[in-house]
Design a protein around this motif. Structure first.
Motif, PDB file in Angstrom:
ATOM      1  N   LEU A 490      -4.636  42.410 -34.506  1.00 22.37           N
ATOM      2  CA  LEU A 490      -5.601  43.499 -34.383  1.00 22.37           C
ATOM      3  C   LEU A 490      -6.455  43.325 -33.138  1.00 22.37           C
ATOM      4  O   LEU A 490      -6.731  42.198 -32.718  1.00 22.37           O
ATOM      5  CB  LEU A 490      -6.512  43.538 -35.617  1.00 22.37           C
ATOM      6  CG  LEU A 490      -5.877  43.990 -36.936  1.00 22.37           C
ATOM      7  CD1 LEU A 490      -6.850  43.778 -38.090  1.00 22.37           C
ATOM      8  CD2 LEU A 490      -5.455  45.457 -36.878  1.00 22.37           C
ATOM      9  N   CYS A 491      -6.869  44.443 -32.545  1.00 25.74           N
ATOM     10  CA  CYS A 491      -7.785  44.396 -31.408  1.00 25.74           C
ATOM     11  C   CYS A 491      -9.063  43.678 -31.842  1.00 25.74           C
ATOM     12  O   CYS A 491      -9.640  43.997 -32.875  1.00 25.74           O
ATOM     13  CB  CYS A 491      -8.112  45.814 -30.949  1.00 25.74           C
ATOM     14  SG  CYS A 491      -9.508  45.883 -29.795  1.00 25.74           S
ATOM     15  N   ASN A 492      -9.480  42.713 -31.028  1.00 25.29           N
ATOM     16  CA  ASN A 492     -10.672  41.926 -31.385  1.00 25.29           C
ATOM     17  C   ASN A 492     -11.942  42.758 -31.396  1.00 25.29           C
ATOM     18  O   ASN A 492     -12.887  42.432 -32.094  1.00 25.29           O
ATOM     19  CB  ASN A 492     -10.886  40.786 -30.386  1.00 25.29           C
ATOM     20  CG  ASN A 492      -9.751  39.793 -30.439  1.00 25.29           C
ATOM     21  OD1 ASN A 492      -9.126  39.639 -31.499  1.00 25.29           O
ATOM     22  ND2 ASN A 492      -9.468  39.158 -29.321  1.00 25.29           N
ATOM     23  N   GLY A 493     -11.939  43.812 -30.602  1.00 27.00           N
ATOM     24  CA  GLY A 493     -13.143  44.623 -30.493  1.00 27.00           C
ATOM     25  C   GLY A 493     -13.357  45.499 -31.706  1.00 27.00           C
ATOM     26  O   GLY A 493     -14.262  45.269 -32.506  1.00 27.00           O
ATOM     27  N   CYS A 494     -12.453  46.476 -31.872  1.00 28.88           N
ATOM     28  CA  CYS A 494     -12.650  47.466 -32.932  1.00 28.88           C
ATOM     29  C   CYS A 494     -11.953  47.057 -34.225  1.00 28.88           C
ATOM     30  O   CYS A 494     -12.268  47.577 -35.295  1.00 28.88           O
ATOM     31  CB  CYS A 494     -12.130  48.828 -32.486  1.00 28.88           C
ATOM     32  SG  CYS A 494     -10.401  48.799 -31.989  1.00 28.88           S
ATOM     33  N   GLY A 495     -10.994  46.149 -34.126  1.00 22.26           N
ATOM     34  CA  GLY A 495     -10.255  45.721 -35.318  1.00 22.26           C
ATOM     35  C   GLY A 495      -9.427  46.837 -35.915  1.00 22.26           C
ATOM     36  O   GLY A 495      -9.111  46.831 -37.108  1.00 22.26           O
ATOM     37  N   SER A 516     -12.159  53.725 -25.412  1.00 21.59           N
ATOM     38  CA  SER A 516     -12.465  54.174 -26.780  1.00 21.59           C
ATOM     39  C   SER A 516     -12.850  53.050 -27.726  1.00 21.59           C
ATOM     40  O   SER A 516     -13.452  53.305 -28.768  1.00 21.59           O
ATOM     41  CB  SER A 516     -11.248  54.894 -27.376  1.00 21.59           C
ATOM     42  OG  SER A 516     -10.785  55.891 -26.517  1.00 21.59           O
ATOM     43  N   CYS A 517     -12.486  51.809 -27.353  1.00 21.14           N
ATOM     44  CA  CYS A 517     -12.729  50.692 -28.254  1.00 21.14           C
ATOM     45  C   CYS A 517     -14.220  50.596 -28.573  1.00 21.14           C
ATOM     46  O   CYS A 517     -15.049  50.528 -27.667  1.00 21.14           O
ATOM     47  CB  CYS A 517     -12.235  49.394 -27.622  1.00 21.14           C
ATOM     48  SG  CYS A 517     -12.400  47.960 -28.708  1.00 21.14           S
ATOM     49  N   CYS A 518     -14.549  50.606 -29.834  1.00 22.22           N
ATOM     50  CA  CYS A 518     -15.933  50.442 -30.281  1.00 22.22           C
ATOM     51  C   CYS A 518     -16.892  51.541 -29.822  1.00 22.22           C
ATOM     52  O   CYS A 518     -18.097  51.336 -29.820  1.00 22.22           O
ATOM     53  CB  CYS A 518     -16.502  49.096 -29.841  1.00 22.22           C
ATOM     54  SG  CYS A 518     -15.690  47.716 -30.627  1.00 22.22           S
TER      55      CYS A 518
HETATM   56 ZN   LIG Z   1     -10.290  48.012 -29.843  1.00 21.21          ZN
END
Ligand SMILES: [Zn+2]
Ligand SMILES: [Zn+2]
Length: 656
Positions: A490-495, A516-518
């Motif tokens: 999973l993306c560490n930022g937004c999960g 777009s992340c977070c």
């Molecule tokens: Zn993300």
């Protein structure tokens, strides 16, 4: 209110009643003397006085243990020498209620000797209440409202003490069950709502009624004790049957009740443990479960059922139907029943009805087939128990039945369709998604085994199952590689985004996710935003649920896009517009999902801030996809829209 305070108040009330009974009795004596009716009035007042003094002969003479009914009551009383005798008017009822109010604190001997009586058993008093209830239904409520100590004694089936004596409890129990039966099931004269509400005031009584129905099978200790008191097996069986009858009567009246009382009643009955927790603390068998076991027993019978057994089975079904939302734990057992013992159409149909209702999360919707309140937890439990396989089995077994697809809403076809729809609605929710993954192998196997005719309705049902399975997978959202659940990164930022590798993660980051992340959606970047457009939730629990749904949707976005590339391209070309002017709408609320390509001006309102933002911010290399789904979380039911962008070349490459 503390129970001692309560008791104190009851005692005061009892004392008051005793007083008023006395004045009433004396006024009857006076009036009968003055009216000159010395024969009947005189003998009646004598008997009242004798009952007050705890006289055995008089008390027993006033209690009828059998063959007593309302219409013959006057006649039968006259046969025993009482003309125009009213239990209520004469004060007998109050006297007896007062005696019984001492059943928690004093011994029977203390009470009887305090009035100089020779009464043998307190059961005779309870029998008088029964007789009063039968002869004068109008006094039922007075009885129900004034027997709290008696109810507490008789319902405590661990201590089993009446007037501090186990022997008296044993002597009284048959009369007590008889009393409650006459107050409930046999009482057709009094306002049911009022009686039920009065019964609800007695904590533990409802649970006891449920448990009486199980004594024969679950309480060898009580059965043994009752036998020692000379109570026959037949009488014990009658207690059990009466208890079932009472439960039916109670459930049957729920419609009359206020919503709160209704739920209290159904909840109490549905979740009542079949044996008291004091007897066996580990036993968590609920009443509803017990009923389902009863269905099992009927279904397992090899021989054809008698008419009586058939009606018993239908009764069980109808009770379970009323209780189903209050006994979630039985889902597994109900489906087991459907998987293993559903040889006949009507039986299978009943199991299907109940299965559908079990999948719904709110009581308001329980009867509507188009109900839109699927519960993630319930459906997940049902799927793990084999709900989908059960339905597939029913399709194969009954598709040729004349009623399989009748016009009625409650046809097998309609019900299974509703079940599949409900599953599909929450198939991307956390618990259901997990359950489908867990059960996938077994469902696929069943799908391959099932032989159906060429009928389109059966095919469509199977299609729905395939679609549900198809939507349930783990993929890299950058390269569409199929992943096992443990391989997902999973993306560490937004999960929220799922990847197969750090390469894919980096690619996606550099090609749009970074923007777009977070971050939250805003109109001015609607042409390049990737993520949830709606809803924005401030409820933490719902937001967490949405997050899980988002991950599940993100994982299949690219797969859906590529799987339907042909449809997308042909719709776009029939619109005769360039791909960058297109917005692709994936309707995941449909099963199977539907795809529609629209020109952005059709998609947005022309003067919409979002459309202006879209025009300003979009890149001409990407095609915009919006995925619609639904979130169900407690009372919340909201549309979910998630946006993704894919380069044109991906879809072109796919269609070379
Ligand atoms: Zn993300
Ligand atoms: Zn990848």
């Amino acid at each position: 209110m503390g129970s001692s305070k309560k008791k104190g108040q009851q005692r005061k009330a009892a004392a008051k009643r005793a007083q008023s009974a006395e004045t009433m009795a004396s006024s009857i004596i006076n009036s009968s003397v003055s009216s000159g009716d010395a024969i009947s009035g005189g003998s009646n007042s004598k008997i009242v006085a004798k009952v007050r003094r705890g006289n055995n002969y008089a008390t027993k003479k006033l209690s009828f243990t059998s063959q007593f009914n309302r219409f013959r009551a006057a006649e039968m009383l006259a046969e025993r020498g009482f003309r125009n005798l009213s239990y209520e008017q004469s004060g007998i009822l109050s006297i007896v209620l007062d005696f019984l109010n001492w059943c928690e604190d004093d011994t029977f001997h203390q009470v009887v000797s305090s009035v100089g009586g020779d009464l043998k058993s307190p059961a005779s008093w309870i029998d008088i209440l029964v007789s009063a209830c039968i002869a004068e239904p109008g006094c039922t409520l007075q009885i129900v409202e004034n027997i709290s100590p008696l109810v507490r004694c008789m319902c405590n089936d661990t201590e089993r003490q009446l007037f501090k004596s186990n022997k008296h409890w044993k002597q009284g129990i048959v009369s007590f069950v008889n009393l409650i039966t006459n107050v409930t099931e046999y009482n057709v004269y009094e306002d049911k709502k009022v009686i039920v509400e009065a019964l609800l005031q007695h904590e533990g009584l409802l649970t006891s009624i449920v448990q009486w129905g199980c004594w024969k099978d679950h309480r060898p200790d009580i059965v043994k004790e009752l036998k020692s008191e000379g109570i026959t097996v037949n009488v014990i069986a009658k207690i059990c049957n009466n208890a079932t009858g009472m439960v039916e009567w109670l459930i049957d009246g729920t419609e009359l009740l206020e919503k709160e009382s209704k739920y209290q009643l159904l909840d109490t009955i549905g979740t009542a443990s079949v044996i008291s927790k004091e007897y066996n603390t580990s036993c968590m068998v609920s009443y509803t479960y017990g009923l389902v076991r009863g269905l099992h027993a009927v279904a397992e019978m090899a021989r054809p059922l008698t008419t009586e057994e058939e009606s018993r089975r239908d009764t069980l079904f109808s009770i379970i139907q009323s209780l189903i939302l209050h006994g979630v734990s039985i889902i597994t057992d109900m489906i087991d029943l459907g998987l293993n013992y559903a040889p006949k159409y009507t039986f299978a149909l009943n199991v299907t009805v109940l299965s559908f209702r079990m999948t719904q999360g709110t009581i308001e919707n329980e009867l509507r087939l188009n109900a839109d309140s699927p519960s993630d937890t319930r459906i997940a439990t049902a799927i793990r128990a084999g709900l989908i396989e059960m339905c597939l089995g029913f399709i194969e077994q009954f598709e040729k039945h004349e009623s399989f697809k009748s016009d009625e809403l409650l046809s097998m076809h309609g019900l299974i369709r509703s079940i599949f729809k409900s599953i599909s609605k929450v198939s991307l929710h956390q618990k259901t998604a997990k359950a489908i993954r867990h059960q996938k192998g077994s469902i696929v196997e069943k799908l391959m085994q099932v032989h159906i005719t060429n009928k389109s309705e059966s095919k469509k049902l199977l299609e729905m199952v395939r679609s549900i399975l198809d939507m349930n997978g783990s993929y890299c959202c950058r390269c569409n590689k199929s992943l096992s659940r443990t391989e997902v990164k999973l993306c560490n930022g937004c999960g929220c985004m799922t990847y197969c590798s750090s390469e894919c993660q980096r690619d996606d980051w550099l090609n749009g996710h970074k923007l777009s992340c977070c971050t939250q959606f805003t109109d001015d970047k609607s042409g390049q935003f990737q993520g949830t457009v709606i809803p924005i939730l401030d409820n933490a629990r719902a937001a967490a649920k949405l997050h899980e749904i988002e991950i599940n949707i993100n994982m299949i976005q690219l797969k859906l896009f590529l799987d339907h590339s042909e449809t997308i391209l042909s719709q776009a070309s029939s619109l005769d517009i360039p791909l960058y002017d297109c917005i692709v709408k994936f309707e995941l609320r449909h099963c199977p999902p539907t795809i529609e390509v629209k020109k952005y001006t059709e998609f947005y309102d022309n003067f919409d801030e979002q459309m202006l933002g879209f025009v300003d911010s979009r890149s001409r290399d990407n095609i915009i996809c919006v995925y619609y789904s639904q979130i169900y979380s407690g009372e919340l039911k909201d549309c979910v829209a998630i946006q993704r962008l894919f380069p044109h070349e991906w879809i072109m490459k796919q269609n070379k």
